[in-house]
Design an enzyme around this catalytic site. Structure first.
Site, PDB file in Angstrom:
ATOM      1  N   ASP A  52     -11.181   2.683   3.855  1.00 36.14           N
ATOM      2  CA  ASP A  52     -11.640   1.302   3.661  1.00 36.14           C
ATOM      3  C   ASP A  52     -13.157   1.261   3.473  1.00 36.14           C
ATOM      4  O   ASP A  52     -13.697   0.240   3.038  1.00 36.14           O
ATOM      5  CB  ASP A  52     -11.317   0.457   4.908  1.00 36.14           C
ATOM      6  CG  ASP A  52      -9.958  -0.228   4.844  1.00 36.14           C
ATOM      7  OD1 ASP A  52      -9.580  -0.666   3.750  1.00 36.14           O
ATOM      8  OD2 ASP A  52      -9.308  -0.330   5.901  1.00 36.14           O
ATOM      9  N   LYS A  92       0.838  -1.202   0.000  1.00 42.97           N
ATOM     10  CA  LYS A  92       0.000   0.000   0.000  1.00 42.97           C
ATOM     11  C   LYS A  92       0.873   1.252   0.000  1.00 42.97           C
ATOM     12  O   LYS A  92       0.617   2.193  -0.753  1.00 42.97           O
ATOM     13  CB  LYS A  92      -0.940  -0.016   1.219  1.00 42.97           C
ATOM     14  CG  LYS A  92      -2.057  -1.038   1.082  1.00 42.97           C
ATOM     15  CD  LYS A  92      -2.848  -1.266   2.381  1.00 42.97           C
ATOM     16  CE  LYS A  92      -3.877  -2.386   2.161  1.00 42.97           C
ATOM     17  NZ  LYS A  92      -4.647  -2.730   3.366  1.00 42.97           N
ATOM     18  N   GLN A 127      -4.749  -1.541   9.509  1.00 48.49           N
ATOM     19  CA  GLN A 127      -4.658  -2.867   8.881  1.00 48.49           C
ATOM     20  C   GLN A 127      -5.252  -3.926   9.804  1.00 48.49           C
ATOM     21  O   GLN A 127      -4.947  -3.963  10.994  1.00 48.49           O
ATOM     22  CB  GLN A 127      -3.177  -3.165   8.556  1.00 48.49           C
ATOM     23  CG  GLN A 127      -2.954  -4.437   7.769  1.00 48.49           C
ATOM     24  CD  GLN A 127      -3.557  -4.402   6.363  1.00 48.49           C
ATOM     25  OE1 GLN A 127      -3.698  -3.344   5.759  1.00 48.49           O
ATOM     26  NE2 GLN A 127      -3.904  -5.557   5.841  1.00 48.49           N
TER      27      GLN A 127
HETATM   28  N1  GUN Z   1      -6.820  -6.834   5.956  1.00 46.92           N
HETATM   29  C1  GUN Z   1      -7.147  -7.594   4.875  1.00 46.92           C
HETATM   30  N2  GUN Z   1      -7.828  -6.852   3.972  1.00 46.92           N
HETATM   31  C2  GUN Z   1      -7.947  -5.607   4.494  1.00 46.92           C
HETATM   32  C3  GUN Z   1      -8.529  -4.412   4.019  1.00 46.92           C
HETATM   33  O1  GUN Z   1      -9.118  -4.331   2.939  1.00 46.92           O
HETATM   34  N3  GUN Z   1      -8.422  -3.337   4.840  1.00 46.92           N
HETATM   35  C4  GUN Z   1      -7.812  -3.401   6.043  1.00 46.92           C
HETATM   36  N4  GUN Z   1      -7.758  -2.305   6.783  1.00 46.92           N
HETATM   37  N5  GUN Z   1      -7.245  -4.491   6.510  1.00 46.92           N
HETATM   38  C5  GUN Z   1      -7.312  -5.601   5.729  1.00 46.92           C
END
Ligand code: GUN
Length: 282
Positions: free
Chosen positions: A120, A53, A97
């Site tokens: 998100d 990311k 996350q």
């Molecule tokens: N962990 C796995 N997928 C995601 C996601 O799309 N967002 C976040 N914040 N954590 C994750």
């Protein structure tokens, strides 16, 4: 024989478009959109995702900061950190996350994020907006799937769409977005009786179950579009989707590979959300 939907290529194209918009944003406002990612603990898969990311942000000119916290971080100090970031005008997007270490209530953490910075789109306000169609920020994976369909010229209107999996992150918002495009949507899950009777009728299948090779050729109809959200690591260390790619390839009209299908799109949609959030906050 199926058309392979190249998520990496489509993703690259969208990132170029985002990069141009970010350049425009910087020249207009004198600063770059910014994303803060919080990671708690040492989960190896999460470490990889967060690194990806941050790298993607850098690629398009979005400023990113990764805050790494120890495994034993307590819930209240994490909430305090989020509240501090909510108040900082230089922070446009906040992403915590998941999964979080045991003992931290994920719901409480997600709901602490200012909905305008919730890139998100996990908080109740944004989920409600997704369901009613009055949204700015879309959940990254379902948004990525819609963009793959759109850019591959696959029409959703009037089609039978079967979503396999009903998670809050993928299945439920996926169903909402397909409905917004006038698909006829069925959501199947682990308690569905005779899953194959549903998938065999589907023009479009979105598989998000987390079981390698779960959707097999006998479960699809000739000419179906297959979208694979699954990322499963097999015993030999390879990545495998929820759809049996080799088995379905001849029968399907289009299919996303794993890796290189939906995966790259998820991060790309995060970049898009961060830019959108920044534009809204100005
Ligand atoms: N962990 C796995 N997928 C995601 C996601 O799309 N967002 C976040 N914040 N954590 C994750």
């Amino acid at each position: 024989m199926a058309m392979i939907i190249d998520g990496k290529a489509i993703s690259g194209q969208i990132r170029e478009e985002i990069k141009e918009k970010v350049t425009g944003f910087i020249s207009k406002y004198g600063k770059a959109p910014s994303l803060t990612v919080i990671i708690v603990g040492e989960d190896p898969a999460s470490q990889v995702y967060v690194r990806n990311k941050a790298r993607a942000c850098e690629q398009v000119g979005i400023r990113s900061e990764v805050i790494r916290l120890p495994e034993d971080t307590d819930e209240s100090s994490l909430v305090s950190l989020i509240e501090k970031l909510n108040g900082e005008s230089g922070v446009n997007g906040i992403l915590v996350q998941l999964p979080l270490p045991r003992g931290i209530d994920e719901k409480k953490i997600i709901l602490a994020i200012d909905p305008k910075k919730d890139v998100d789109a996990f908080c109740y306000e944004n989920v409600g907006r997704i369901l009613t169609g009055d949204y700015d920020l879309l959940p990254c994976t379902p948004a990525g799937v819609m963009e793959l369909l759109r850019r591959s010229g696959i029409e959703v209107c009037g089609k039978d769409c079967v979503v396999v999996g009903r998670s809050n992150i993928v299945g439920k918002p996926m169903a909402a977005l397909l409905m917004h495009k006038n698909g006829t949507v069925t959501v199947c899950h682990s308690k569905t009786a005779d899953l194959a009777s549903h998938t065999r009728r589907a023009d479009i299948i979105v598989a998000a179950v987390g079981k390698p090779g779960f959707i097999t050729a006998d479960m699809i109809k000739e000419g179906a579009v297959l979208i694979d959200v699954g990322i499963n690591r097999t015993a030999d260390g390879k990545l495998k989707g929820d759809i049996d790619f080799d088995g379905c390839f001849e029968k399907a009209a289009a299919i996303t590979p794993v890796p290189g299908g939906v995966g790259p799109m998820t991060v790309t949609m995060l970049l898009q959300n961060t830019l959108k959030a920044a534009e809204k906050q100005i």
